[in-house]
Design a protein around this motif. Structure first.
Motif, short mmCIF file in Angstrom:
data_model
loop_
_atom_site.label_atom_id
_atom_site.label_comp_id
_atom_site.label_asym_id
_atom_site.label_seq_id
_atom_site.Cartn_x
_atom_site.Cartn_y
_atom_site.Cartn_z
N ALA A 192 9.06 13.36 -2.75
CA ALA A 192 9.16 13.14 -4.19
C ALA A 192 10.63 13.03 -4.57
N VAL A 193 10.92 12.14 -5.50
CA VAL A 193 12.27 11.92 -5.99
C VAL A 193 12.31 12.30 -7.46
N PHE A 194 13.25 13.17 -7.82
CA PHE A 194 13.40 13.60 -9.22
C PHE A 194 14.83 13.31 -9.67
N GLN A 225 7.81 5.09 8.83
CA GLN A 225 8.65 4.28 9.72
C GLN A 225 8.68 2.82 9.25
N GLY A 226 7.52 2.27 8.90
CA GLY A 226 7.47 0.90 8.41
C GLY A 226 8.15 0.75 7.07
N LEU A 227 8.02 1.73 6.19
CA LEU A 227 8.66 1.66 4.88
C LEU A 227 10.18 1.74 4.99
N LEU A 264 9.82 -5.32 -11.30
CA LEU A 264 8.52 -5.51 -10.68
C LEU A 264 7.76 -4.19 -10.58
N VAL A 265 8.44 -3.13 -10.14
CA VAL A 265 7.81 -1.82 -10.03
C VAL A 265 7.39 -1.32 -11.41
N ASP A 266 8.19 -1.60 -12.43
CA ASP A 266 7.83 -1.17 -13.79
C ASP A 266 6.55 -1.82 -14.28
N GLN A 267 6.22 -3.00 -13.76
CA GLN A 267 5.01 -3.70 -14.20
C GLN A 267 3.74 -3.17 -13.54
N LEU A 268 3.89 -2.46 -12.43
CA LEU A 268 2.70 -1.99 -11.70
C LEU A 268 1.77 -1.14 -12.55
N PRO A 269 2.27 -0.20 -13.38
CA PRO A 269 1.34 0.60 -14.19
C PRO A 269 0.72 -0.18 -15.34
N ARG A 270 1.28 -1.33 -15.69
CA ARG A 270 0.87 -2.01 -16.91
C ARG A 270 -0.36 -2.89 -16.74
N LEU A 275 5.98 0.46 -4.87
CA LEU A 275 6.67 1.61 -5.46
C LEU A 275 7.36 2.42 -4.36
N ASP A 276 6.63 2.73 -3.29
CA ASP A 276 7.22 3.50 -2.18
C ASP A 276 8.39 2.77 -1.55
N LEU A 277 8.23 1.47 -1.34
CA LEU A 277 9.25 0.67 -0.66
C LEU A 277 10.52 0.60 -1.47
N VAL A 278 10.41 0.29 -2.76
CA VAL A 278 11.59 0.16 -3.60
C VAL A 278 12.24 1.52 -3.83
N GLU A 279 11.43 2.57 -3.96
CA GLU A 279 11.99 3.90 -4.15
C GLU A 279 12.84 4.31 -2.95
N ILE A 280 12.34 4.05 -1.74
CA ILE A 280 13.12 4.38 -0.54
C ILE A 280 14.41 3.56 -0.50
#
Length: 505
Positions: free
Chosen positions: A364-366, A409-411, A429-435, A478-483
């Motif tokens: 988790a990232v805070f 590993q893949g991420l 793009l990530v911001d649009q995922l919940p919408r 989301l996971d990919l861009v966050e990493i």
């Protein structure tokens, strides 16, 4: 005519060790606390047990305990068969056990006194042949009756001075004891497992930060908590079988950890990570944010490689990682890292019969000034839609090893492909995922080529995929861009401060 000797076993279990470790929220004090724990468990208690002049006598074991492992980086410090011949059956992983021909009660009392005086505030349990004997009690301080409180903790009396760089602080005797123990880890005289292993890696010659801020500068901190999966189920029933099992596991973890530390530390300069605690099959470590997830991949890959040819119990890890600002209380970060490790272990326990054992990770990232409960955050932020249109915005927890974007590993590999991509486009793009499904599909379709190509190289051809058996919609975005963004955490603040200073000049 032979006379049977009644043997009694004294077992000491240290509890809430992490609470003791984080009682003084300074990096140097945490390292020192672990050094004190290791010295007491691995040296002082065995030394006390061998003090026959105190009225007790150890009973050597005649069972076939394992010998030192030639591949163990700490083979000179971990030889169960030698300990067993002295009557000491365990002194690692928060446990001490010894068997006595006489005087077990007297030793149990003396051991309790030793723990209360050397490790004030630590909880422990002492039992004889499984029957509770004594528990930790409040330790009365022997500090001088001065009026000023400890400058580091606000608890206890300022009875000693510690020097750290240009800082001279008046601290309690407990803090001073931890600080002195930390010095021993730097000069190679510490005897805890983490310090001994550090001396077998690049960390031996690297400069080690004394404060969390010094470790991360303006970047973010990562706290890693790893614990063995399902270890109790493979331990065996006899004493020697259990000893061999736990010895094998801790050797495997040490070998993998040695490789991972050397792979992610520089050859010179300052260390990028610092182990805080290393037990039998568990690990607690702080590092710079950008190396934490690659470090976990290396650690678990090496652990897997060491067991390729083995038909025995396979040691895997449940790992929790929290990323946050270094100023957030470390005990809170540890609470969250423990929750995340528990989440990873639940996924492991959910594996079907016949599925290969594997390490699992959750993180988790805070970016706020406080760390919320990760379960509350996920229910609020990651679940959208319902029924046949349910969308889950993150795949966590995930397997550590694997080639696809459903593994860490893949991420990590995929995130490296995004290094040159326009960050604003990816974040949008990530911001649009919940919408909504349609809006995120449209945002993905409208991406410019300079963003679409890195995503394709990373393995993302479309934003959503259906889970098996017509399950919910899943995405790796989301996971990919966050990493990919983790290495930049805090850097914007650094740049803003620099720009403000330049404007002021």
């Amino acid at each position: 005519m032979s006379i049977a000797i009644t043997v009694q076993r004294v077992h000491i279990e240290l509890s809430r060790v992490q609470t003791y470790l984080f009682a003084v929220p300074r990096l140097r004090a945490m390292v020192g606390a672990n050094a004190l724990l290791g010295k007491t468990l691995r040296v002082e208690l065995p030394k006390l047990a061998q003090a026959t002049e105190r009225g007790w006598i150890l009973a050597p074991s005649t069972e076939a305990y394992p010998g030192a492992d030639a591949n163990d980086p700490l083979r000179d410090h971990d030889n169960p068969v030698v300990d067993a011949k002295d009557g000491i059956l365990a002194r690692d992983g928060g446990h001490f056990e010894a068997q006595f021909a006489s005087g077990a009660d007297a030793f149990a009392d003396a051991a309790g006194q030793l723990l209360r005086s050397d490790l004030p505030g630590l909880r422990f349990r002492v039992s004889i042949d499984g029957e509770p004997r004594t528990k930790s009690q409040v330790h009365l301080s022997t500090e001088l009756p001065v009026l000023a409180p400890c400058e580091w903790t606000g608890r206890g009396l300022a009875s000693a001075i510690v020097e750290q760089g240009d800082e001279r602080s008046a601290v309690s005797l407990d803090v001073a004891q931890r600080h002195d123990a930390a010095k021993r880890t730097e000069n190679g005289s510490a005897v805890d497992v983490a310090s001994l292993l550090c001396d077998k890696t690049k960390l031996k010659t690297l400069k080690r930060a004394q404060e969390l801020k010094e470790l991360v500068n303006n970047g973010y901190l990562a706290l890693i908590h790893a614990d063995g999966n399902g270890v109790g189920s493979g331990a065996g029933k006899t004493d020697c079988d259990r000893a061999a099992f736990f010895h094998r596991n801790r050797v495997l973890l040490r070998r993998a950890l040695q490789k991972a530390i050397d792979a992610h530390c520089p050859d010179r300069g300052q260390a990028a990570l610092i182990p805080l605690m290393l037990g039998g099959d568990d690990l607690l470590l702080v590092s710079r944010a950008e190396i934490a997830l690659p470090f976990i991949v290396t650690l678990c890959a090496e652990l897997d490689a060491l067991q390729k040819a083995s038909t025995d119990f396979k040691l895997t890890l449940g790992v929790g990682v929290v990323f946050a600002k270094h100023a957030i209380p470390i005990h809170r970060l540890h609470e969250v890292a423990s929750q995340l490790a528990s989440s990873a272990k639940r996924r492991f326990r959910g594996l079907k019969d016949g599925e290969a054992r594997r390490s699992v990770v959750d993180w988790a990232v805070f970016s706020a000034a406080w760390v919320d409960d990760p379960e509350d955050v996920r229910r609020r932020d990651w679940l959208r839609g319902s029924g046949n249109h349910l969308r889950i915005l993150s795949q966590r927890p995930v397997d550590v090893l694997g080639q696809g974007l459903d593994s860490l590993q893949g991420l990590v590999r995929g995130a490296g492909k995004l290094a040159g991509a326009p960050r604003s486009q990816l974040r949008y793009l990530v911001d649009q995922l919940p919408r909504g499904h349609a809006l995120s599909e449209l945002a993905f379709a409208e991406l410019p080529q300079e963003a679409r190509k890195p995503l394709a190289d990373a393995g993302v051809i479309e934003p959503w995929r259906r889970a098996a058996n017509n399950g919910p919609w899943l995405t790796a975005l989301l996971d990919l861009v966050e990493i990919a963004e983790i290495a930049r955490l805090g850097r914007n603040t650094e740049r803003t401060n620099t720009e403000q200073e330049a404007a002021h000049v």
